[in-house]
Design a protein around this motif. Structure first.
Motif, mmCIF file in Angstrom:
data_model
loop_
_atom_site.group_PDB
_atom_site.id
_atom_site.type_symbol
_atom_site.label_atom_id
_atom_site.label_comp_id
_atom_site.label_asym_id
_atom_site.label_seq_id
_atom_site.Cartn_x
_atom_site.Cartn_y
_atom_site.Cartn_z
ATOM 1 N N SER A 187 0.828 -1.200 0.000
ATOM 2 C CA SER A 187 0.000 0.000 0.000
ATOM 3 C C SER A 187 0.865 1.255 0.000
ATOM 4 C CB SER A 187 -0.907 0.009 1.228
ATOM 5 O OG SER A 187 -1.545 1.256 1.381
ATOM 6 N N LEU A 188 0.732 2.077 -1.036
ATOM 7 C CA LEU A 188 1.478 3.326 -1.099
ATOM 8 C C LEU A 188 1.062 4.262 0.037
ATOM 9 C CD1 LEU A 188 1.321 4.093 -4.946
ATOM 10 C CD2 LEU A 188 3.008 2.748 -3.702
ATOM 11 N N GLY A 189 -0.246 4.312 0.306
ATOM 12 C CA GLY A 189 -0.762 5.195 1.347
ATOM 13 C C GLY A 189 -0.235 4.820 2.727
ATOM 14 N N PHE A 190 -0.242 3.534 3.044
ATOM 15 C CA PHE A 190 0.244 3.083 4.352
ATOM 16 C C PHE A 190 1.731 3.405 4.504
ATOM 17 C CE2 PHE A 190 2.243 -0.156 7.036
ATOM 18 C CZ PHE A 190 1.520 0.007 8.213
ATOM 19 N N ALA A 191 2.501 3.199 3.442
ATOM 20 C CA ALA A 191 3.929 3.492 3.496
ATOM 21 C C ALA A 191 4.168 4.989 3.707
ATOM 22 C CB ALA A 191 4.609 3.024 2.218
ATOM 23 N N GLU A 192 3.355 5.836 3.075
ATOM 24 C CA GLU A 192 3.501 7.279 3.255
ATOM 25 C C GLU A 192 3.244 7.687 4.705
ATOM 26 O OE1 GLU A 192 2.220 8.737 -1.282
ATOM 27 O OE2 GLU A 192 0.844 9.009 0.419
ATOM 28 N N ILE A 193 2.216 7.087 5.312
ATOM 29 C CA ILE A 193 1.893 7.393 6.720
ATOM 30 C C ILE A 193 3.039 6.969 7.634
ATOM 31 C CG2 ILE A 193 0.368 6.809 8.637
ATOM 32 C CD1 ILE A 193 -1.898 6.546 6.547
ATOM 33 N N GLN A 194 3.586 5.786 7.412
ATOM 34 C CA GLN A 194 4.674 5.279 8.247
ATOM 35 C C GLN A 194 5.938 6.144 8.110
ATOM 36 O OE1 GLN A 194 2.636 3.213 10.205
ATOM 37 N NE2 GLN A 194 4.639 2.205 10.442
ATOM 38 N N LEU A 195 6.238 6.558 6.889
ATOM 39 C CA LEU A 195 7.410 7.402 6.680
ATOM 40 C C LEU A 195 7.257 8.747 7.386
ATOM 41 C CD1 LEU A 195 8.313 6.755 2.924
ATOM 42 C CD2 LEU A 195 9.743 6.268 4.910
ATOM 43 N N ALA A 196 6.044 9.305 7.330
ATOM 44 C CA ALA A 196 5.804 10.601 7.972
ATOM 45 C C ALA A 196 5.858 10.483 9.492
ATOM 46 C CB ALA A 196 4.460 11.168 7.522
ATOM 47 N N GLN A 197 5.254 9.436 10.031
ATOM 48 C CA GLN A 197 5.176 9.271 11.485
ATOM 49 C C GLN A 197 6.497 8.813 12.098
ATOM 50 O OE1 GLN A 197 1.898 6.578 12.238
ATOM 51 N NE2 GLN A 197 0.352 8.175 12.019
ATOM 52 N N ASP A 198 7.119 7.835 11.487
ATOM 53 C CA ASP A 198 8.298 7.202 12.104
ATOM 54 C C ASP A 198 9.625 7.836 11.697
ATOM 55 O OD1 ASP A 198 6.428 5.502 13.170
ATOM 56 O OD2 ASP A 198 6.863 3.832 11.800
ATOM 57 N N TYR A 199 9.670 8.464 10.536
ATOM 58 C CA TYR A 199 10.956 8.963 10.030
ATOM 59 C C TYR A 199 10.932 10.441 9.651
ATOM 60 C CZ TYR A 199 11.778 3.945 9.764
ATOM 61 O OH TYR A 199 11.885 2.608 10.076
ATOM 62 N N ASP A 200 9.857 11.144 10.019
ATOM 63 C CA ASP A 200 9.740 12.574 9.704
ATOM 64 C C ASP A 200 10.009 12.813 8.218
ATOM 65 O OD1 ASP A 200 9.336 15.259 10.152
ATOM 66 O OD2 ASP A 200 11.427 15.666 10.670
ATOM 67 N N MET A 201 9.369 11.987 7.397
ATOM 68 C CA MET A 201 9.599 12.031 5.957
ATOM 69 C C MET A 201 8.263 12.083 5.218
ATOM 70 S SD MET A 201 12.356 11.878 3.926
ATOM 71 C CE MET A 201 12.611 11.771 2.155
ATOM 72 N N PRO A 202 7.515 13.195 5.334
ATOM 73 C CA PRO A 202 6.263 13.303 4.576
ATOM 74 C C PRO A 202 6.560 13.449 3.087
ATOM 75 C CG PRO A 202 6.780 15.374 5.675
ATOM 76 C CD PRO A 202 7.804 14.396 6.143
ATOM 77 N N MET A 203 5.965 12.594 2.275
ATOM 78 C CA MET A 203 6.294 12.598 0.853
ATOM 79 C C MET A 203 5.232 11.849 0.067
ATOM 80 S SD MET A 203 9.213 9.599 0.656
ATOM 81 C CE MET A 203 8.965 9.417 -1.105
ATOM 82 N N THR A 204 5.298 12.003 -1.240
ATOM 83 C CA THR A 204 4.432 11.251 -2.149
ATOM 84 C C THR A 204 5.219 10.072 -2.696
ATOM 85 O OG1 THR A 204 3.200 13.220 -2.812
ATOM 86 C CG2 THR A 204 3.121 11.329 -4.300
ATOM 87 N N ILE A 205 4.684 8.875 -2.525
ATOM 88 C CA ILE A 205 5.315 7.685 -3.100
ATOM 89 C C ILE A 205 4.728 7.489 -4.495
ATOM 90 C CG2 ILE A 205 5.618 5.194 -2.928
ATOM 91 C CD1 ILE A 205 5.616 5.463 0.067
ATOM 92 N N PRO A 206 5.548 7.545 -5.543
ATOM 93 C CA PRO A 206 5.018 7.480 -6.906
ATOM 94 C C PRO A 206 4.457 6.100 -7.260
ATOM 95 C CG PRO A 206 7.419 7.455 -6.926
ATOM 96 C CD PRO A 206 7.023 7.724 -5.511
ATOM 97 N N GLU A 207 3.433 6.118 -8.064
ATOM 98 C CA GLU A 207 2.878 4.876 -8.605
ATOM 99 C C GLU A 207 3.578 4.579 -9.927
ATOM 100 O OE1 GLU A 207 -1.411 2.966 -10.040
ATOM 101 O OE2 GLU A 207 -1.288 5.045 -9.312
ATOM 102 N N LEU A 208 3.989 3.310 -10.110
ATOM 103 C CA LEU A 208 4.689 2.920 -11.327
ATOM 104 C C LEU A 208 3.815 2.010 -12.185
ATOM 105 C CD1 LEU A 208 7.121 4.161 -9.877
ATOM 106 C CD2 LEU A 208 8.494 2.242 -10.665
#
Length: 300
Positions: free
Chosen positions: A171-192
């Motif tokens: 899940s791209l959305g779940f990965a984005e939430i985890q990156l923002a919460q756990d690693y202070d990395m809010p970002m858009t994960i591109p769809e390929l």
């Protein structure tokens, strides 16, 4: 000792005075002499400075017993040979200057120059060595890492295969939430296009700097795609991770991208907001860019 020294006597006293081996009378006479002889005073100051540098850089150590025994045997050997008849050097022919002046004032001057330049050479060599060590230490502490080349190194290190994800999800959305919460990395994960998202590896990209690696799998080709993501403000704060200058100048709008050939692999870069993306795979650069849906690029 006579209260007044000759230049030759003053030169011979430089080392004893510095090493505190001269008598009080000799030291007083020496100091009185160099008060009016700039050349000898400069040599005295240069030698004193040199000994200070050597003393500070090379602390003394106790000699081993083996060295003491060797020196003792060497002295005994020299004493046993003391009774042998002396061998004298063949006297040198007089030079023009010494022939013209029996007092040979040039001897003191030549010795003085030799001593001065020898001392200056040693001081210079010491300074160069110290400067070289300081330079290499500072260079080691200020290493600069090229972003595209390190992306290539990570890809080849893992043979372009799957690296065990830190965040294992499709899940791209779940990965984005985890990156923002756990690693202070809010970002858009591109769809390929036609690729399955396999998760995120959050690990050290270069020494002292960590970044997320987004992993994708093209099942039809059994090929993996790596996309590294970097916060521009954190990258600037780190100060040692540099991007290709042409890529920086090219990627100004959301659909801009840049392809760089690194040792036969194409590295594709683009920028969305304050995130810099760097992708690498076994594909041609334009083909890889066409797989990133938001870039909207069609490879013709």
């Amino acid at each position: 000792m006579n209260g007044k020294l000759t230049k030759s006597e003053a030169l011979e006293l430089i080392t004893p005075v510095i090493d505190n081996e001269a008598s009080a009378e000799e030291r007083e006479a020496f100091m009185a002499y160099i008060a009016h002889d700039d050349e000898v005073r400069q040599e005295y100051q240069a030698m004193k400075a040199l000994k200070s540098v050597v003393r500070s850089r090379c602390p003394s150590a106790k000699a081993p017993d083996s060295l003491k025994k060797f020196l003792s045997s060497l002295c005994s050997s020299e004493l046993s040979e003391a009774e042998a008849p002396p061998i004298y050097d063949v006297p040198c022919k007089q030079t023009v200057s010494s022939h013209n002046n029996p007092e040979q004032p040039g001897d003191d001057h030549d010795f003085s120059n030799w001593w001065y330049f020898a001392t200056a050479a040693v001081v210079l060599i010491t300074a160069l060595l110290w400067g070289s060590m300081s330079y290499f230490n500072s260079t080691a502490n200020s290493s600069v890492y090229n972003l595209e080349e390190y992306a290539y190194q990570h890809f080849t290190k893992h043979d372009g295969r799957l690296v065990s994800p830190t965040i294992s999800t499709a899940s791209l959305g779940f990965a984005e939430i985890q990156l923002a919460q756990d690693y202070d990395m809010p970002m858009t994960i591109p769809e390929l296009e036609k690729a399955e998202f396999k998760g995120v590896v959050y690990d050290e990209f270069v020494p002292g700097y960590s970044a997320p690696l987004l992993e994708y799998h093209l099942s039809e080709e059994d090929q993996y795609i790596y996309i590294f993501a970097f916060r521009l403000d954190k990258m600037e704060e780190f100060g040692k991770l540099v991007r290709n200058e042409e890529a920086v100048n090219t990627c100004t709008k959301s659909q801009d991208f840049h392809v760089r050939n690194v040792n036969g692999k194409h590295v594709v870069s683009w920028k969305w907001n304050d995130i810099w993306y760097t992708a690498i795979s076994n594909h041609d650069g334009n083909t890889l860019a066409s797989l990133v849906k938001p870039l909207g690029y069609t490879n013709r």
